[in-house]
Design a protein around this motif. Sequence first.
Motif, PDB file in Angstrom:
ATOM      1  N   ILE A  60       1.515   8.336   1.897  1.00 13.06           N
ATOM      2  CA  ILE A  60       1.271   7.646   3.165  1.00 13.06           C
ATOM      3  C   ILE A  60       1.605   6.179   3.013  1.00 13.06           C
ATOM      4  N   GLU A  61       2.517   5.723   3.850  1.00 11.73           N
ATOM      5  CA  GLU A  61       2.816   4.295   3.927  1.00 11.73           C
ATOM      6  C   GLU A  61       2.093   3.727   5.147  1.00 11.73           C
ATOM      7  N   GLY A  62       1.593   2.502   5.041  1.00 11.87           N
ATOM      8  CA  GLY A  62       1.004   1.834   6.205  1.00 11.87           C
ATOM      9  C   GLY A  62      -0.477   2.116   6.367  1.00 11.87           C
ATOM     10  N   GLY A  63      -1.145   1.206   7.085  1.00 10.91           N
ATOM     11  CA  GLY A  63      -2.571   1.362   7.366  1.00 10.91           C
ATOM     12  C   GLY A  63      -2.781   2.142   8.651  1.00 10.91           C
ATOM     13  N   VAL A  64      -4.013   2.146   9.125  1.00 11.22           N
ATOM     14  CA  VAL A  64      -4.390   2.904  10.310  1.00 11.22           C
ATOM     15  C   VAL A  64      -4.660   1.913  11.437  1.00 11.22           C
ATOM     16  N   CYS A  65      -3.754   1.900  12.461  1.00 10.63           N
ATOM     17  CA  CYS A  65      -3.949   0.911  13.528  1.00 10.63           C
ATOM     18  C   CYS A  65      -4.267   1.549  14.865  1.00 10.63           C
ATOM     19  N   ASN A  66      -4.053   2.879  15.010  1.00  9.19           N
ATOM     20  CA  ASN A  66      -4.316   3.478  16.328  1.00  9.19           C
ATOM     21  C   ASN A  66      -4.761   4.940  16.189  1.00  9.19           C
ATOM     22  N   ALA A  67      -5.099   5.546  17.315  1.00  5.50           N
ATOM     23  CA  ALA A  67      -5.659   6.898  17.304  1.00  5.50           C
ATOM     24  C   ALA A  67      -4.661   7.916  16.734  1.00  5.50           C
ATOM     25  N   GLU A  68      -3.391   7.726  17.030  1.00  6.13           N
ATOM     26  CA  GLU A  68      -2.411   8.690  16.514  1.00  6.13           C
ATOM     27  C   GLU A  68      -2.355   8.627  14.984  1.00  6.13           C
ATOM     28  N   ASN A  69      -2.433   7.430  14.439  1.00  4.76           N
ATOM     29  CA  ASN A  69      -2.462   7.290  12.980  1.00  4.76           C
ATOM     30  C   ASN A  69      -3.598   8.110  12.385  1.00  4.76           C
ATOM     31  N   VAL A  70      -4.750   8.094  13.081  1.00  7.85           N
ATOM     32  CA  VAL A  70      -5.908   8.846  12.588  1.00  7.85           C
ATOM     33  C   VAL A  70      -5.586  10.338  12.568  1.00  7.85           C
ATOM     34  N   HIS A  71      -4.987  10.836  13.667  1.00  6.01           N
ATOM     35  CA  HIS A  71      -4.658  12.271  13.722  1.00  6.01           C
ATOM     36  C   HIS A  71      -3.672  12.658  12.622  1.00  6.01           C
ATOM     37  N   VAL A  72      -2.619  11.848  12.459  1.00  7.41           N
ATOM     38  CA  VAL A  72      -1.602  12.161  11.446  1.00  7.41           C
ATOM     39  C   VAL A  72      -2.221  12.128  10.051  1.00  7.41           C
ATOM     40  N   LEU A  73      -3.035  11.099   9.810  1.00  2.62           N
ATOM     41  CA  LEU A  73      -3.643  10.954   8.484  1.00  2.62           C
ATOM     42  C   LEU A  73      -4.570  12.132   8.191  1.00  2.62           C
ATOM     43  N   ARG A  74      -5.339  12.522   9.183  1.00  2.00           N
ATOM     44  CA  ARG A  74      -6.229  13.668   8.976  1.00  2.00           C
ATOM     45  C   ARG A  74      -5.445  14.943   8.734  1.00  2.00           C
ATOM     46  N   ALA A  75      -4.327  15.113   9.435  1.00  2.00           N
ATOM     47  CA  ALA A  75      -3.495  16.311   9.227  1.00  2.00           C
ATOM     48  C   ALA A  75      -2.935  16.313   7.807  1.00  2.00           C
ATOM     49  N   ASN A  79      -3.759  19.068   4.752  1.00  2.00           N
ATOM     50  CA  ASN A  79      -2.672  19.885   4.218  1.00  2.00           C
ATOM     51  C   ASN A  79      -2.257  19.534   2.791  1.00  2.00           C
ATOM     52  N   CYS A  80      -2.571  18.341   2.336  1.00  2.00           N
ATOM     53  CA  CYS A  80      -2.062  17.899   1.023  1.00  2.00           C
ATOM     54  C   CYS A  80      -3.150  17.999  -0.038  1.00  2.00           C
ATOM     55  N   GLU A 141     -10.331   4.096   4.082  1.00  2.00           N
ATOM     56  CA  GLU A 141     -11.552   3.953   4.883  1.00  2.00           C
ATOM     57  C   GLU A 141     -11.662   5.051   5.935  1.00  2.00           C
ATOM     58  N   VAL A 142     -10.610   5.867   6.064  1.00  2.00           N
ATOM     59  CA  VAL A 142     -10.632   6.910   7.093  1.00  2.00           C
ATOM     60  C   VAL A 142     -10.639   8.306   6.485  1.00  2.00           C
ATOM     61  N   VAL A 143      -9.911   8.512   5.414  1.00  2.00           N
ATOM     62  CA  VAL A 143      -9.991   9.794   4.690  1.00  2.00           C
ATOM     63  C   VAL A 143     -10.092   9.510   3.188  1.00  2.00           C
ATOM     64  N   ARG A 144     -10.422  10.544   2.425  1.00  2.00           N
ATOM     65  CA  ARG A 144     -10.480  10.401   0.973  1.00  2.00           C
ATOM     66  C   ARG A 144      -9.063  10.297   0.426  1.00  2.00           C
ATOM     67  N   ILE A 145      -8.826   9.364  -0.458  1.00  2.00           N
ATOM     68  CA  ILE A 145      -7.495   9.151  -1.044  1.00  2.00           C
ATOM     69  C   ILE A 145      -7.604   9.366  -2.555  1.00  2.00           C
ATOM     70  N   ASP A 146      -6.576  10.037  -3.107  1.00  2.00           N
ATOM     71  CA  ASP A 146      -6.648  10.376  -4.535  1.00  2.00           C
ATOM     72  C   ASP A 146      -6.049   9.294  -5.426  1.00  2.00           C
ATOM     73  N   TYR A 147      -4.934   8.692  -4.989  1.00  2.00           N
ATOM     74  CA  TYR A 147      -4.274   7.683  -5.836  1.00  2.00           C
ATOM     75  C   TYR A 147      -3.787   6.523  -4.982  1.00  2.00           C
ATOM     76  N   PHE A 148      -3.722   5.375  -5.626  1.00  2.00           N
ATOM     77  CA  PHE A 148      -3.244   4.165  -4.951  1.00  2.00           C
ATOM     78  C   PHE A 148      -2.043   3.616  -5.706  1.00  2.00           C
ATOM     79  N   LEU A 149      -0.963   3.364  -4.974  1.00  2.00           N
ATOM     80  CA  LEU A 149       0.251   2.805  -5.581  1.00  2.00           C
ATOM     81  C   LEU A 149       0.544   1.488  -4.873  1.00  2.00           C
TER      82      LEU A 149
END
Lengths: 182, 603
Positions: A60-75, A79-80, A141-149
């Motif tokens: 995932i590149e980029g932060g979360v700025c809007n509702a669509e970002n939240v949906h995509v990030l959750r999807a 799935n990953c 801050e919105v979903v659990r993340i496994d690694y940070f690059l």
Amino acid sequence: MSAPARKLRVATTSLAGCFGCHMSFLDIDEHLFELVELIEFDRSPLTDIKEVGPCDIGLIEGGVCNAENVHVLRAFRRNCKTLIALGACAVNGGLPAQRNHLPLSECLREVYQFRPGIANGQIPNDPELPLPLDKVRPIHEVVRIDYFLPGCPPSGPAIWKFLTDLIAGRTPRLTGGLLHYD
Amino acid sequence: MHTQPPTPCSALDGILQHHGHRPTELLQILINAQQLEGWLPAPTLTYLAQALRLPRARVEGVAGFYSFLYTRPAGRFRVLFSDNITDRMLGNAELMDALCRKLWIEPGKLSEDGLVSIDATSCTGLCDQGPAMLVNGRAIGQLNHRRINEIAELIRQQRPLAQWPSEYFHIDDNIRRRDALLNLDMKPGAALASAIARGRAGWLAEMQASNLRGRGGAGFATAVKWSSARNAPGEPKVIVCNADEGEPGTFKDRVLLNTYADLVFEGMTLAAWAVGASEGFLYLRGEYSHLLPQLEAVLARRRAEGLLGMRILHEQGFDFDIRIHLGAGAYVCGEESALIESLEGKRGTPRIRPPFPVTCGYLGRPTVVNNVETLAKTCLIALQGGEAFAATGTAQSAGTKLLSISGDCAAPGIYEYPFGVSIARVLEDCGASDTQAVQVGGASGICLAGYEFQRRIAYEDVPTAGAFMIFDGTRDLFEVARSFVHFFAHESCGFCTPCRVGTALLKGFMDKLADGHGAQADLADIDWLDRLLKNASHCGLGSAAPNPVIDTLQKFRPAYERRLVSLDFEPAFDLDAALAEARQLTARDDPGAHLQTHEEGTP
């Protein structure tokens, strides 16, 4: 590198980012040929697949700025198996988060109503458009993340090292010049 | 808005003069300078920097480090509520709220007329007679609504502190159990005469035989410390009494200094005799500045009696005197190398050790830093001999220990026990019932659950600097741990990143759980932070900061788990609420204008 038995499925996306991290990903140049021997792409700007499916790795590149970002990030999270924050904006919010010290209303009114040359402007309210969040958030801050690059962007070699570690089953670890935050 | 006349330079000159224009006295000079206007205006800092030939940044760095020094106007009345967990259990939040409402101000902000500010501060050492506060540095205990009403009225009338009812400032010793030390009725100088009669080497041998260990918590052998300093090159050697009793829940040193000051000063002089030191400091925490006049009086009397100064008790070559150095609200200065930095007039940043203070301490000289109680105990050894002392207590913990007992019990106060006393016995003696947990050794100590109450107070089992806070069945141990986490985040000196950032992150996780946004993933992150703080911090503050969390997660885990709303992950904020402003701006309320805060279908 010991290759896994099957090709790993990888999805990538950019939320509130500039696609600079994706451009840096392409900077691995000829390693791309090695990479496609080891992985196949799911949703990604490289495939034009619109919805993410079951994957091994999500970038995932980029932060979360809007509702669509939240949906995509959750999807992506659903799935990953492994989800990675790629680059400064995903890790910390980055440049888009510079609006966080301003009230959202001021930002939107300044752009759509008070900018010189605008007459009778109004803030867009089409339901097709995702609503912006009051603050831009790093993705952890919105979903659990496994690694940070980290990096703006992380260099091609850093991304290559990180992915090959991951594919080979080593815990990714960047050292020296590969690890930077700017 | 705060255009005040510049501080008269003559007043500052007087302060500088009093402190001999010594840069090492910078903290003391700033404390005195602040008394002129109640804060330190920029021109004052500039003037002092020039007068002391110090960089301006150095002076501002020191002024900014200590929480009782203000570089912005803080009002003619500066009210600080003690915010230890024991104050909270006695209802300090409600009282602070009441005072704020009566005076029409918000916590942490100066009133518009510049009259008063109200804020919270770390434990002020009045846990047995709380809730407590400091007004312009003066301690007031036993707060209740009536007292708060009166104080609000006094502040509104702008009555100077000197005209406030004197009973406000009365502080009790609350000594509940006496043993060897508190029963000692010594004529000042008696221990000293006995040690001088033994000779320096003979006295040190007596100390070795006593097996006395440091009462500050770490338990280092006192005689080893003294002989190291004695053998170290460099003159003149220094004895420091560490009375920066900042560990939340500890107040035994306050009582010793209030009623047994002669024992403490005599102990320092005994140390000087053994080590060959000529300079002594008592580092008194700012919260105890109310003790300063009487301590100065004791020092003056001891000088007059020939127990301090040149040729003590007519012994040729035994010159030693003691100065009192005030702290200004920094817990980290209880760490001996940070304390020495503070003595030198700097920010209280812990040094890298080794070298240890015994070889390279105050101004690079051999320096012994001992706890107040340790030094007082040396009088017993001088009077009764090392072997008699070693015969009490347990095998590895000779002598007695003062416990500062507070929290849920009938009789909080000071209890002196021989080492080896069980937790259960202490609980019974102080009238505690339905006890759920005891926090021994303060915020950085250990949290004991019911099944551990047969454990004993001793270096070989439960070591402690003396704090003993009791929590009965009605208390929430998560909130106890959270208050300590806030304490460490506030008191981190900011020097090393693991502690500065780690304590802030830990505080964030604890608040997230408290706000009802916790998830299983947070407990894993808390574990990871605990390990990082423990292993990577520069000094003991950072490495002790996760202790309350580690202990309560192990022993009171359900107090955490019941706060979790998800087994996977939860944001720390409400996602749908984060869209509220945009909804309002666009007048939208369609399904796409909302987000579910808890995602459906996530495991």
